[in-house]
Design a protein around this motif. Structure first.
Motif, PDB file in Angstrom:
ATOM      1  N   UNK A 206      30.212  39.091  26.971  1.00  0.00           N
ATOM      2  CA  UNK A 206      28.896  38.545  26.612  1.00  0.00           C
ATOM      3  C   UNK A 206      27.777  39.322  27.325  1.00  0.00           C
ATOM      4  N   UNK A 207      28.030  39.704  28.576  1.00  0.00           N
ATOM      5  CA  UNK A 207      27.011  40.492  29.303  1.00  0.00           C
ATOM      6  C   UNK A 207      26.875  41.868  28.640  1.00  0.00           C
ATOM      7  N   UNK A 208      28.015  42.475  28.307  1.00  0.00           N
ATOM      8  CA  UNK A 208      27.973  43.827  27.720  1.00  0.00           C
ATOM      9  C   UNK A 208      27.291  43.836  26.352  1.00  0.00           C
ATOM     10  N   UNK A 209      27.478  42.748  25.606  1.00  0.00           N
ATOM     11  CA  UNK A 209      26.945  42.726  24.235  1.00  0.00           C
ATOM     12  C   UNK A 209      25.870  41.650  24.059  1.00  0.00           C
ATOM     13  N   UNK A 210      25.218  41.299  25.167  1.00  0.00           N
ATOM     14  CA  UNK A 210      24.145  40.293  25.118  1.00  0.00           C
ATOM     15  C   UNK A 210      23.016  40.713  24.198  1.00  0.00           C
ATOM     16  N   UNK A 211      22.745  42.014  24.174  1.00  0.00           N
ATOM     17  CA  UNK A 211      21.679  42.527  23.314  1.00  0.00           C
ATOM     18  C   UNK A 211      21.966  42.222  21.843  1.00  0.00           C
ATOM     19  N   UNK A 212      23.256  42.333  21.444  1.00  0.00           N
ATOM     20  CA  UNK A 212      23.636  42.079  20.050  1.00  0.00           C
ATOM     21  C   UNK A 212      23.381  40.626  19.658  1.00  0.00           C
ATOM     22  N   UNK A 213      23.570  39.731  20.636  1.00  0.00           N
ATOM     23  CA  UNK A 213      23.348  38.300  20.385  1.00  0.00           C
ATOM     24  C   UNK A 213      21.911  38.087  19.888  1.00  0.00           C
ATOM     25  N   UNK A 214      20.965  38.756  20.545  1.00  0.00           N
ATOM     26  CA  UNK A 214      19.550  38.593  20.195  1.00  0.00           C
ATOM     27  C   UNK A 214      19.245  39.316  18.880  1.00  0.00           C
ATOM     28  N   UNK A 215      19.796  40.527  18.725  1.00  0.00           N
ATOM     29  CA  UNK A 215      19.571  41.296  17.486  1.00  0.00           C
ATOM     30  C   UNK A 215      20.033  40.468  16.283  1.00  0.00           C
ATOM     31  N   UNK A 216      21.214  39.846  16.421  1.00  0.00           N
ATOM     32  CA  UNK A 216      21.766  39.031  15.322  1.00  0.00           C
ATOM     33  C   UNK A 216      20.860  37.829  15.050  1.00  0.00           C
ATOM     34  N   UNK A 217      20.448  37.152  16.121  1.00  0.00           N
ATOM     35  CA  UNK A 217      19.644  35.929  15.958  1.00  0.00           C
ATOM     36  C   UNK A 217      18.272  36.262  15.364  1.00  0.00           C
ATOM     37  N   UNK A 218      17.735  37.430  15.670  1.00  0.00           N
ATOM     38  CA  UNK A 218      16.408  37.806  15.130  1.00  0.00           C
ATOM     39  C   UNK A 218      16.532  38.315  13.687  1.00  0.00           C
ATOM     40  N   UNK A 219      17.762  38.622  13.294  1.00  0.00           N
ATOM     41  CA  UNK A 219      18.078  38.891  11.893  1.00  0.00           C
ATOM     42  C   UNK A 219      17.159  39.933  11.226  1.00  0.00           C
ATOM     43  N   UNK A 220      17.005  41.067  11.868  1.00  0.00           N
ATOM     44  CA  UNK A 220      16.209  42.139  11.267  1.00  0.00           C
ATOM     45  C   UNK A 220      14.818  42.264  11.865  1.00  0.00           C
ATOM     46  N   UNK A 221      14.424  41.282  12.673  1.00  0.00           N
ATOM     47  CA  UNK A 221      13.058  41.303  13.234  1.00  0.00           C
ATOM     48  C   UNK A 221      13.025  41.922  14.630  1.00  0.00           C
ATOM     49  N   UNK A 222      14.058  42.704  14.978  1.00  0.00           N
ATOM     50  CA  UNK A 222      14.019  43.422  16.255  1.00  0.00           C
ATOM     51  C   UNK A 222      15.051  42.922  17.248  1.00  0.00           C
ATOM     52  N   UNK A 223      14.864  43.315  18.500  1.00  0.00           N
ATOM     53  CA  UNK A 223      15.829  42.985  19.548  1.00  0.00           C
ATOM     54  C   UNK A 223      15.104  42.215  20.654  1.00  0.00           C
ATOM     55  N   UNK A 224      15.751  42.079  21.787  1.00  0.00           N
ATOM     56  CA  UNK A 224      15.178  41.282  22.891  1.00  0.00           C
ATOM     57  C   UNK A 224      13.801  41.817  23.279  1.00  0.00           C
ATOM     58  N   UNK A 225      12.825  40.958  23.321  1.00  0.00           N
ATOM     59  CA  UNK A 225      11.478  41.372  23.710  1.00  0.00           C
ATOM     60  C   UNK A 225      10.990  40.561  24.928  1.00  0.00           C
ATOM     61  N   UNK A 226      11.116  39.234  24.817  1.00  0.00           N
ATOM     62  CA  UNK A 226      10.550  38.395  25.884  1.00  0.00           C
ATOM     63  C   UNK A 226      11.402  38.465  27.150  1.00  0.00           C
ATOM     64  N   UNK A 227      12.737  38.398  26.972  1.00  0.00           N
ATOM     65  CA  UNK A 227      13.596  38.504  28.161  1.00  0.00           C
ATOM     66  C   UNK A 227      13.470  39.911  28.758  1.00  0.00           C
ATOM     67  N   UNK A 228      13.231  40.906  27.894  1.00  0.00           N
ATOM     68  CA  UNK A 228      13.056  42.276  28.413  1.00  0.00           C
ATOM     69  C   UNK A 228      11.742  42.403  29.169  1.00  0.00           C
ATOM     70  N   UNK A 229      10.697  41.752  28.638  1.00  0.00           N
ATOM     71  CA  UNK A 229       9.410  41.805  29.344  1.00  0.00           C
ATOM     72  C   UNK A 229       9.553  41.142  30.720  1.00  0.00           C
ATOM     73  N   UNK A 230      10.283  40.026  30.748  1.00  0.00           N
ATOM     74  CA  UNK A 230      10.540  39.326  32.018  1.00  0.00           C
ATOM     75  C   UNK A 230      11.296  40.256  32.978  1.00  0.00           C
TER      76      UNK A 230
END
Ligand code: NAD
Ligand code: LMR
Length: 333
Positions: free
Chosen positions: A212-236
């Motif tokens: 889950x740690x290694x592929x955490x980014x994919x979790x967000x990419x999937x949930x955003x469904x085409x609208x990008x990747x992690x933004x808020x957690x990355x800004x944090x």
């Protein structure tokens, strides 16, 4: 302390906007320059310029020598410029577009802010950092102590996911887990055995957690469904990185972070090959920060047999990404 200047390149984007908001709240920062290729960055700057903090916020595009003005005098430059993933893409799929963006921004940094601390967020970090380093080397201004690939989001995720596995999600801030290697899938190596405080997680639970740690980014990419990747957690995470660097370099508060760095020219960098059993030029490791940036690369420390296995799986992909970034950086100059 003298107030410093921070520049955010890609400030109009999904990461750039909240990262600019958080950066403008750092009490050591007197000016934040927001650079982007889209004109809406002026609106973001106008918006943030009304905060009643210490920072003066200004927006720039390429018009009117914008990059020059954004970067001149900058002490710290953070780069979340470039395209993000969509479902089905790897970070490496972003290389074609983002490598050129990184080369151009690195050229600007060499010309206008050669002494700045640089934090590269743009993916694929495993390759874009070598692009930065090669460009800065070619311009004769590379200082290994000051160039970082930002891998802080992996550390943030590790704390949260470990706390969740333990059934204590509210206690995430208490768990400090080093993450070494790179920033992409299998190259992300969470060293759970060195967690502070110690945790006892093994078997399937450990496998699932590490995956889950290694592929955490994919979790967000999937949930955003085409609208990008992690933004808020990355800004944090980006803000945590920036605050640690600013405090260590400019406010006499040394700290230890992990980030992806060029090892051959760093004190202690040579010893990493003994720790991991292979000579790698780039690796995310624990770094002692001080006035000059990286003061020392800290040892990897003992790894469990499981973690040694993760390391073996990581090295070929990491190697290939480094070769790709170095090749692009050298050939395009
Ligand atoms: P985004 O598309 O929302 O924003 C990117 C911004 O960069 C846009 O505003 C765009 O106009 C700007 N840009 C493009 N070319 C530019 C240039 N030459 N100079 C300045 N700005 C330029 O994307 P995002 O979601 O903010 O993600 C940005 C990057 O960060 C992606 O590559 C993504 O994969 C990466 N990322 C890294 C991490 C990490 O942990 N290191 C985490 C999340 C995302
Ligand atoms: C992340 O880890 O969230 C980022 O690298 C963005 C991505 O593409 O997953």
């Amino acid at each position: 302390m003298v107030l410093i200047k921070a520049a955010i390149c890609g400030a109009g984007g999904g990461i750039g906007q909240p990262l600019s908001l958080l950066t403008a709240q750092n009490p050591h920062i007197g000016e934040v320059s927001l650079f982007d290729v889209v004109p809406s960055v002026h609106g973001v700057a106008a918006d943030l310029s009304h905060l009643d903090g210490t920072a003066v916020v200004k927006g720039y595009t390429k018009e009117n020598d914008g990059l020059k003005h954004a970067l001149t005098g900058a002490n710290v430059v953070i780069i979340p410029a470039g395209v993000p993933r969509k479902p089905g893409m790897t970070r490496d799929d972003l290389f074609k577009i983002n490598a050129s963006i990184c080369r151009d921004l690195a050229t600007g940094i060499a010309d206008y802010a050669p002494d700045a601390i640089v934090g590269v967020v743009s993916n694929p970090v495993n390759s874009t950092v070598p692009v930065f380093v090669e460009t800065l080397k070619a311009k004769g201004v590379f200082n290994a102590r000051k160039v970082f690939g930002v891998t802080t989001l992996d550390i943030v995720r590790s704390s949260k996911f470990v706390a969740e596995v333990l059934g204590k999600p509210n206690e995430a801030p208490q768990y400090t887990i080093p993450v070494i290697g790179g920033h992409s899938g299998k190259t992300i190596i969470p060293v759970i055995s060195q967690s502070q405080p110690k945790v006892d997680i093994s078997g399937d639970k450990l496998n699932t957690l590490v995956n889950r740690i290694q592929f955490g980014g994919d979790e967000v990419v999937k949930a955003k469904d085409g609208a990008g990747s992690a933004t808020l957690s990355m800004a944090y995470a980006g803000s945590k990185f920036l605050n640690a660097v600013v405090s260590s370099v400019y406010a006499d508060k040394p700290s230890v972070i992990q980030a992806y760095v060029y090892l051959p020219e760093l004190p202690g960098g040579d010893a990493i090959k003994n720790d991991i059993g292979k000579d790698v030029s780039y690796f995310s490791v624990s770094l002692q920060l001080g006035k000059s940036g990286v003061e020392k690369v800290l040892p990897v420390g003992p790894l469990s047999d499981y973690e040694k296995g993760l390391l073996q799986e990581a090295l070929p992909e990491l190697d290939a990404s480094i070769v790709k970034g170095v090749g692009f950086g050298k050939s395009s100059l």
